[in-house]
Design an enzyme around this catalytic site. Structure first.
Site, PDB file in Angstrom:
ATOM      1  N   ASP A 126       0.891  -1.262   0.032  1.00 45.74           N
ATOM      2  CA  ASP A 126      -0.284   0.084   0.052  1.00 45.74           C
ATOM      3  C   ASP A 126       0.826   1.352   0.106  1.00 45.74           C
ATOM      4  O   ASP A 126       2.025   1.031   0.706  1.00 45.74           O
ATOM      5  CB  ASP A 126      -0.947  -0.015   1.107  1.00 45.74           C
ATOM      6  CG  ASP A 126      -1.839   1.230   1.090  1.00 45.74           C
ATOM      7  OD1 ASP A 126      -2.744   0.916   1.403  1.00 45.74           O
ATOM      8  OD2 ASP A 126      -1.544   2.462   1.933  1.00 45.74           O
ATOM      9  N   GLU A 157     -10.750   1.309  -0.875  1.00 45.85           N
ATOM     10  CA  GLU A 157     -11.790   0.882  -1.144  1.00 45.85           C
ATOM     11  C   GLU A 157     -12.481   1.329  -2.258  1.00 45.85           C
ATOM     12  O   GLU A 157     -13.085   0.665  -3.293  1.00 45.85           O
ATOM     13  CB  GLU A 157     -13.030   1.680  -0.149  1.00 45.85           C
ATOM     14  CG  GLU A 157     -13.528  -0.225  -0.131  1.00 45.85           C
ATOM     15  CD  GLU A 157     -13.728  -1.526  -0.218  1.00 45.85           C
ATOM     16  OE1 GLU A 157     -14.274  -2.605  -0.249  1.00 45.85           O
ATOM     17  OE2 GLU A 157     -13.294  -1.760   0.634  1.00 45.85           O
ATOM     18  N   LYS A 227     -10.809 -15.904   1.043  1.00 39.68           N
ATOM     19  CA  LYS A 227     -11.064 -15.190   0.313  1.00 39.68           C
ATOM     20  C   LYS A 227     -10.035 -13.899  -0.406  1.00 39.68           C
ATOM     21  O   LYS A 227      -9.411 -13.236   0.083  1.00 39.68           O
ATOM     22  CB  LYS A 227     -12.536 -13.878   1.062  1.00 39.68           C
ATOM     23  CG  LYS A 227     -13.306 -14.705   1.218  1.00 39.68           C
ATOM     24  CD  LYS A 227     -14.850 -13.993   2.101  1.00 39.68           C
ATOM     25  CE  LYS A 227     -15.917 -14.748   2.554  1.00 39.68           C
ATOM     26  NZ  LYS A 227     -17.109 -13.994   2.444  1.00 39.68           N
TER      27      LYS A 227
END
Length: 460
Positions: A126, A157, A227
């Site tokens: 990031d 997001e 996930k």
């Protein structure tokens, strides 16, 4: 330097034996074949073949013949093994964890150490984390003579998309890695871990990757499951896959640079597990929440201080999460306690981006559902109020003006479509206990919503 103080391993296997038995019972005209490895080829054989080869697959082929022709049914178990490892000072050059912590047996480790092949690592980080820790990551790899590439990306997001995945894949392809021995490393929050995991699942159909969470929320939630995914068509995580990392390395020292609001954000996912299945965790959060916020989840005495509340709460949250995820990595069973707080919150989160963080949206959902549970008589009013007060003490929002009754009904209708016609609504039945319900009607939802708004709408 000790690196692996706690190692939790999550394993998920397809229920192959049960399916085999069902096939035998329901299809008496089928012939079962074992798959045996002989002279570099796999061969179908009936009966016990152990005397012919010690390399017999767990997969089986069932053959049947009918008037329409021949058919084959393949039963192949899927097996994943991955490690979740606590570590201190992960970026210190003397700590081997980042390079070897994913290796599972002594032979693999010996082969790595004796190899003369240059070590390569592709790192996605990031961009905010890169500003804080990028120089340390570079120094670590340079000290270990690693050929590396660091790719900083804006993993928010709003940017959680296929475009970012393709960016990773293009850079990865240009750099070039071995598909089995050079895992991709993701360093960042939950969005970063999700995006990199999805890219890894696509590259050569599955490339190993390692997760290094740097926020509290990703530390106790996104980092420990299988996930991966991205947002699509204004829907949260609409595209994705179930591919666990080969390892997750947990170093709480990253969290010391996280803003207070992000600590609170992560506490929401911990509170979820507390409400669903661990009263002791709830009591720790209830009594030490402010301390955890004030100290940024740090501790003075490392990973062996069993009285450290940051260590205790994070371990309990991870252990309870793994208990729920490991037997159901691919969500074959749609009744999931970990869905608490995630029935309405995805719609809310996407609607108000970037106003609410993920854990904040989840907590608003949980607050409303606490009122639903109280209305149905599963929680006493005293328990309901105690839970809401704990949320406030953790500095989490308990109400939002965009969380409307229409949003509730829309979200639950969507859930019915994708949950085989059932609500599958996890609700607390006490502090630290919960069940899945399928009979929460509109009257309960409306009555609970009205009371929730009356009590908490001034809390925004």
């Amino acid at each position: 330097m000790p690196s692996n103080i706690l190692s939790a391993i999550a394993v998920s296997e397809d229920q192959a034996k049960t399916k085999d038995d069902a096939l035998r019972n329901n299809n008496s005209n089928e012939t079962e074949f074992q798959l045996v490895h002989l002279k570099s080829a796999w061969c179908c054989m009936k009966g016990d073949s152990s005397s012919l080869s010690d390399h017999i697959s767990e997969a089986k082929i069932y053959e049947s013949t009918s008037e329409q022709g021949k058919s084959w049914t393949i039963v192949s178990p899927i097996y994943f093994r991955y490690k979740v490892v606590e570590s201190q000072n992960l970026l210190e050059p003397g700590n081997d964890t980042l390079l070897t912590g994913h290796l599972r047996d002594p032979e693999q480790l010996d082969a790595f150490r004796s190899s003369t092949k240059p070590i390569k690592r592709f790192v996605v980080i990031d961009e905010t984390v890169n500003q804080l820790y990028g120089p340390q990551v570079s120094s670590y790899f340079e000290a270990r003579n690693v050929n590396y590439k660091i790719l900083p990306l804006p993993t928010t997001e709003e940017n959680k998309s296929m475009e970012l995945v393709m960016k990773i894949l293009q850079e990865l392809h240009s750099f070039g890695i071995s598909r089995h021995t050079e895992p991709i490393i993701a360093i960042g929050g939950g969005v970063c871990l999700d995006i990199v995991g999805f890219a890894a699942s696509l590259y050569r159909r599955r490339t190993p990757y390692i997760r290094v969470p740097t926020t509290l929320l990703s530390y106790v939630d996104a980092s420990v499951g299988a996930k991966t995914g991205v947002n699509f068509s204004q829907c949260k995580n609409k595209l994705g896959s179930y591919i666990p990392p080969v390892a997750t390395f947990l170093d709480r020292s990253f969290i010391q640079t996280v803003p207070r609001r992000q600590i609170s954000n992560g506490l929401a996912e911990m509170l979820k597990m507390a409400l669903m299945k661990h009263k002791g965790l709830f009591e720790l959060l209830e009594s030490h929440g402010k301390f955890l916020l004030d100290t940024n989840f740090q501790s003075c005495n490392g990973l062996l201080d069993h009285g450290c509340v940051a260590l205790m709460t994070s371990r309990i949250a991870i252990e309870t999460m793994l208990e729920e995820l490991a037997p159901n990595l691919w969500e074959d069973d749609l009744d999931r306690l970990v869905d608490f707080g995630h029935l309405i919150s995805p719609e809310l989160e996407m609607k108000v981006l970037p106003t609410l963080m993920h854990g904040e949206a989840v907590n608003i959902d949980m607050a409303y559902m606490t009122y639903v549970s109280n209305d149905r008589g599963f929680l006493t009013t005293a328990e309901r109020n105690r839970i809401i007060q704990c949320m406030k003490n953790l500095e989490l929002p308990v109400w939002h003006h965009d969380f409307s009754l229409n949003l509730v009904k829309k979200s639950l209708n969507e859930r019915l479509k994708h949950s085989e016609g059932l609500q599958r609504m996890p609700l607390p039945t006490g502090v630290g206990t919960a069940e899945i319900f399928n009979d929460i009607d509109d009257e309960v939802l409306e009555r609970s919503f009205k009371k929730w708004c009356e009590d908490l709408s001034t809390e925004e």
